[in-house]
Design a protein around this motif. Structure first.
Motif, PDB file in Angstrom:
ATOM      1  N   ALA A 211       0.846  -1.414  -0.131  1.00 28.70           N
ATOM      2  CA  ALA A 211      -0.158  -0.113   0.256  1.00 28.70           C
ATOM      3  C   ALA A 211       1.461   1.179  -0.083  1.00 28.70           C
ATOM      4  O   ALA A 211       0.550   2.230  -0.539  1.00 28.70           O
ATOM      5  CB  ALA A 211      -0.101   0.251   1.552  1.00 28.70           C
ATOM      6  N   VAL A 212       2.170   1.184   0.601  1.00 23.31           N
ATOM      7  CA  VAL A 212       3.117   2.616   0.692  1.00 23.31           C
ATOM      8  C   VAL A 212       4.315   1.558   0.201  1.00 23.31           C
ATOM      9  O   VAL A 212       4.689   0.747   0.992  1.00 23.31           O
ATOM     10  CB  VAL A 212       2.982   2.828   2.275  1.00 23.31           C
ATOM     11  CG1 VAL A 212       3.734   3.902   2.251  1.00 23.31           C
ATOM     12  CG2 VAL A 212       1.554   2.833   2.782  1.00 23.31           C
TER      13      VAL A 212
ATOM     14  N   ASP B 219      -7.870   3.140  -1.639  1.00 25.16           N
ATOM     15  CA  ASP B 219      -8.264   3.892   0.299  1.00 25.16           C
ATOM     16  C   ASP B 219      -7.042   5.000   0.614  1.00 25.16           C
ATOM     17  O   ASP B 219      -7.520   5.619   1.209  1.00 25.16           O
ATOM     18  CB  ASP B 219      -8.636   2.822   0.802  1.00 25.16           C
ATOM     19  CG  ASP B 219      -8.973   2.467   1.771  1.00 25.16           C
ATOM     20  OD1 ASP B 219     -10.117   3.517   2.089  1.00 25.16           O
ATOM     21  OD2 ASP B 219      -8.412   2.091   3.169  1.00 25.16           O
ATOM     22  N   LEU B 220      -5.688   4.247   0.634  1.00 24.93           N
ATOM     23  CA  LEU B 220      -5.485   5.431   0.766  1.00 24.93           C
ATOM     24  C   LEU B 220      -5.001   6.650   0.202  1.00 24.93           C
ATOM     25  O   LEU B 220      -4.570   7.326   0.949  1.00 24.93           O
ATOM     26  CB  LEU B 220      -3.375   4.744   1.156  1.00 24.93           C
ATOM     27  CG  LEU B 220      -3.286   3.429   1.805  1.00 24.93           C
ATOM     28  CD1 LEU B 220      -2.244   3.184   2.787  1.00 24.93           C
ATOM     29  CD2 LEU B 220      -4.101   4.394   3.822  1.00 24.93           C
ATOM     30  N   VAL B 221      -4.766   6.730  -1.001  1.00 23.04           N
ATOM     31  CA  VAL B 221      -4.849   7.888  -1.987  1.00 23.04           C
ATOM     32  C   VAL B 221      -5.934   8.503  -1.435  1.00 23.04           C
ATOM     33  O   VAL B 221      -5.716   9.822  -1.116  1.00 23.04           O
ATOM     34  CB  VAL B 221      -4.693   7.336  -3.504  1.00 23.04           C
ATOM     35  CG1 VAL B 221      -4.813   8.797  -3.975  1.00 23.04           C
ATOM     36  CG2 VAL B 221      -3.088   6.537  -2.939  1.00 23.04           C
TER      37      VAL B 221
ATOM     38  N   LEU C 195       1.110  12.368   9.978  1.00 23.20           N
ATOM     39  CA  LEU C 195       0.232  12.045   8.721  1.00 23.20           C
ATOM     40  C   LEU C 195      -0.224  10.548   9.274  1.00 23.20           C
ATOM     41  O   LEU C 195       0.660   9.184   8.603  1.00 23.20           O
ATOM     42  CB  LEU C 195       0.038  11.680   7.753  1.00 23.20           C
ATOM     43  CG  LEU C 195      -1.094  11.971   6.077  1.00 23.20           C
ATOM     44  CD1 LEU C 195      -2.544  12.313   7.061  1.00 23.20           C
ATOM     45  CD2 LEU C 195      -0.959  11.724   4.835  1.00 23.20           C
ATOM     46  N   ASP C 196      -1.295  10.831  10.288  1.00 23.73           N
ATOM     47  CA  ASP C 196      -1.771   8.519  10.005  1.00 23.73           C
ATOM     48  C   ASP C 196      -2.854   8.415   9.718  1.00 23.73           C
ATOM     49  O   ASP C 196      -4.399   9.075   9.754  1.00 23.73           O
ATOM     50  CB  ASP C 196      -2.077   8.447  12.062  1.00 23.73           C
ATOM     51  CG  ASP C 196      -2.835   7.139  12.216  1.00 23.73           C
ATOM     52  OD1 ASP C 196      -2.270   6.608  11.503  1.00 23.73           O
ATOM     53  OD2 ASP C 196      -2.397   7.462  13.290  1.00 23.73           O
TER      54      ASP C 196
ATOM     55  N   VAL D 285       0.290   2.616   8.766  1.00 23.67           N
ATOM     56  CA  VAL D 285       0.565   4.003   7.716  1.00 23.67           C
ATOM     57  C   VAL D 285       0.584   4.644   8.699  1.00 23.67           C
ATOM     58  O   VAL D 285      -0.094   5.901   9.178  1.00 23.67           O
ATOM     59  CB  VAL D 285      -0.325   4.397   6.480  1.00 23.67           C
ATOM     60  CG1 VAL D 285       0.657   4.529   5.899  1.00 23.67           C
ATOM     61  CG2 VAL D 285       0.085   2.774   5.780  1.00 23.67           C
ATOM     62  N   LEU D 286       1.718   5.747   9.288  1.00 21.16           N
ATOM     63  CA  LEU D 286       2.143   6.306   9.408  1.00 21.16           C
ATOM     64  C   LEU D 286       3.048   7.670   8.891  1.00 21.16           C
ATOM     65  O   LEU D 286       4.630   7.368   8.688  1.00 21.16           O
ATOM     66  CB  LEU D 286       2.600   6.696  11.342  1.00 21.16           C
ATOM     67  CG  LEU D 286       2.697   7.597  12.024  1.00 21.16           C
ATOM     68  CD1 LEU D 286       1.644   8.197  11.967  1.00 21.16           C
ATOM     69  CD2 LEU D 286       3.197   7.368  13.294  1.00 21.16           C
TER      70      LEU D 286
END
Length: 424
Positions: free
Chosen positions: A40-41, A55-57, A306-307, A312-313
């Motif tokens: 995802a990252v 979702d993350l974007v 950014l959390d 994902v931090l």
């Protein structure tokens, strides 16, 4: 199962860095296809984070602490064109959210479904005349400067309220300003003569004059003039918004249209379905641009930690790369993502998401639709795919040169030993 985040020394990070150093012209589809299922990252060196899933974007694009980084021109650019450097560094994209929304709100009525639909008859005539002019040229023509660049420039001239005889000036001015930006950053290539300080002063003077000209009431310049009179904008803000549209209203549409034509030439099944009326032009555009997104990445920076959840931090001050091209191929949102399924997919992220989603997305879609409809009875052929050249920077995934024959019907570009059409 895909990992949440890969480190800067991972194989996927190496693939992304290879692409950044040397974008693979033609197709990076394999990279963008693999990214959302690999991680995802993807963390890169120098505190850069590539977000790859839908979702993350979407979460990051909506987060208030994710902003477009302030532009920093090299000292020589500031020295050569100080007025242009000041204009661009303070333009819409780099304003804080309240200011950004205030400026967008003044223009937004022109880019709603109703506002764009009102432009359709006039824009259809403009596009039809230009396509006929291109088709009348004997032999090959480079579709990028002849059609892809010209349609959005003329459309912007129409939207702003310039007389038709000034549209070539709008086109030349927009490309000159884009070239100036390109000369200031080593990863961007230059194809036009950059704007000079004197030229930019002339552009600003002519554009500001629009606020006082007797232009049709439905044009954007008339709307901005009314906003200035009402105290909603300053004359400088109104002028800057119109100048910015010279640039932002050209490159994205040109890349989209070029990619669409290339997709049609290279995909006989899609072409046949479209020509046979099984697929609408609008659905064809949406699905084709999902698969071959013209703007693969959106570059951002975090102003605070950014959390994003799911572990994902991202720290403050990090570079965040929103990979719209991989989002468009995320199987969690688009099952079997490389298969062509027009009309049944959810909305893609081709034109971004959140605060900085392209304001002119509907107008861009209309310009592409009208161009394809005008080309439909004529056809486009690529005689030699090896002569197609691609942009060499990561900002755009699109050809810089596309030699074609227009008017000889649709057909295969060239045929390989297996009988498949080869254009990418």
């Amino acid at each position: 199962m895909a990992s949440v985040m890969t480190g800067p020394d991972s194989a996927m990070a190496a693939r992304v860095m290879d692409h950044i150093r040397d974008p693979q012209g033609g197709s990076a589809a394999a990279l963008f296809r693999d990214l959302p299922t690999a991680a995802a990252v993807v963390r890169l060196p120098l505190d850069m984070y590539v977000l790859t899933t839908a979702d993350l974007v979407r979460r990051a694009a909506a987060a208030p602490q994710v902003v477009i980084r302030d532009v920093e021109f090299p000292p020589e650019t500031v020295c050569e064109v100080p007025e242009f450097a000041e204009f661009f560094a303070s333009s819409l994209s780099f304003r804080d959210r309240p200011d950004h929304h205030r400026l967008r709100r003044v223009m937004s009525a022109h880019f709603t479904p109703r506002g764009v639909a009102a432009l359709r008859p006039a824009l259809e005539a403009v596009v039809a005349a230009l396509v006929a002019q291109v088709a009348a040229q004997p032999g090959e023509v480079d579709l990028v400067p002849a059609l892809s660049n010209e349609i959005p420039a003329r459309a912007m001239g129409l939207v702003l309220g310039f007389a038709e005889d000034e549209w070539p000036w709008v086109s030349a001015s927009g490309r000159a300003m884009l070239a100036r930006i390109a000369t200031s950053f080593p990863h961007l290539e230059v194809t036009d003569r950059p704007v000079t300080s004197a030229q930019f002063r002339g552009i600003r003077a002519r554009v500001e004059q629009l606020l006082d000209d007797d232009v049709p009431g439905y044009t954007l310049s008339a709307t901005l003039a009314r906003a200035v009179a009402a105290g909603e904008l300053s004359r400088t803000e109104a002028t800057d918004l119109m100048i910015l549209l010279f640039m932002t209203g050209i490159d994205t549409v040109a890349a989209s249209l070029t990619n669409l034509v290339l997709s049609l030439v290279g995909d006989p099944a899609a072409r046949s379905a479209w020509l046979g009326g099984e697929v609408s032009t609008r659905d064809l555009i949406e699905e084709s641009l999902r698969i071959t997104a013209p703007l693969p990445f959106g570059m951002r920076v975090t102003t605070a930690e950014l959390d994003l959840g799911d572990g994902v931090l991202i720290p403050a001050g990090a570079t965040v790369i929103l990979c719209n091209a991989s989002v468009n191929l995320d199987p969690a949102r688009f099952p079997d993502p490389l298969s062509w399924r027009p009309g049944v997919r959810p909305l893609s992220q081709t034109f971004g998401h959140g605060t900085h989603r392209c304001l002119g997305a509907l107008l861009a879609m209309l310009e592409c639709e009208l161009a394809l409809e005008a080309l439909r009875p004529l056809g486009v052929r690529v005689l030699d795919p090896s002569r197609i050249t691609w942009r060499s920077d990561i900002s755009f995934h699109t050809p810089t040169r596309l030699p074609v024959v227009v008017g000889a019907g649709w057909g295969p570009a060239t045929t390989g030993t297996d009988g498949a059409e080869e254009v990418r």
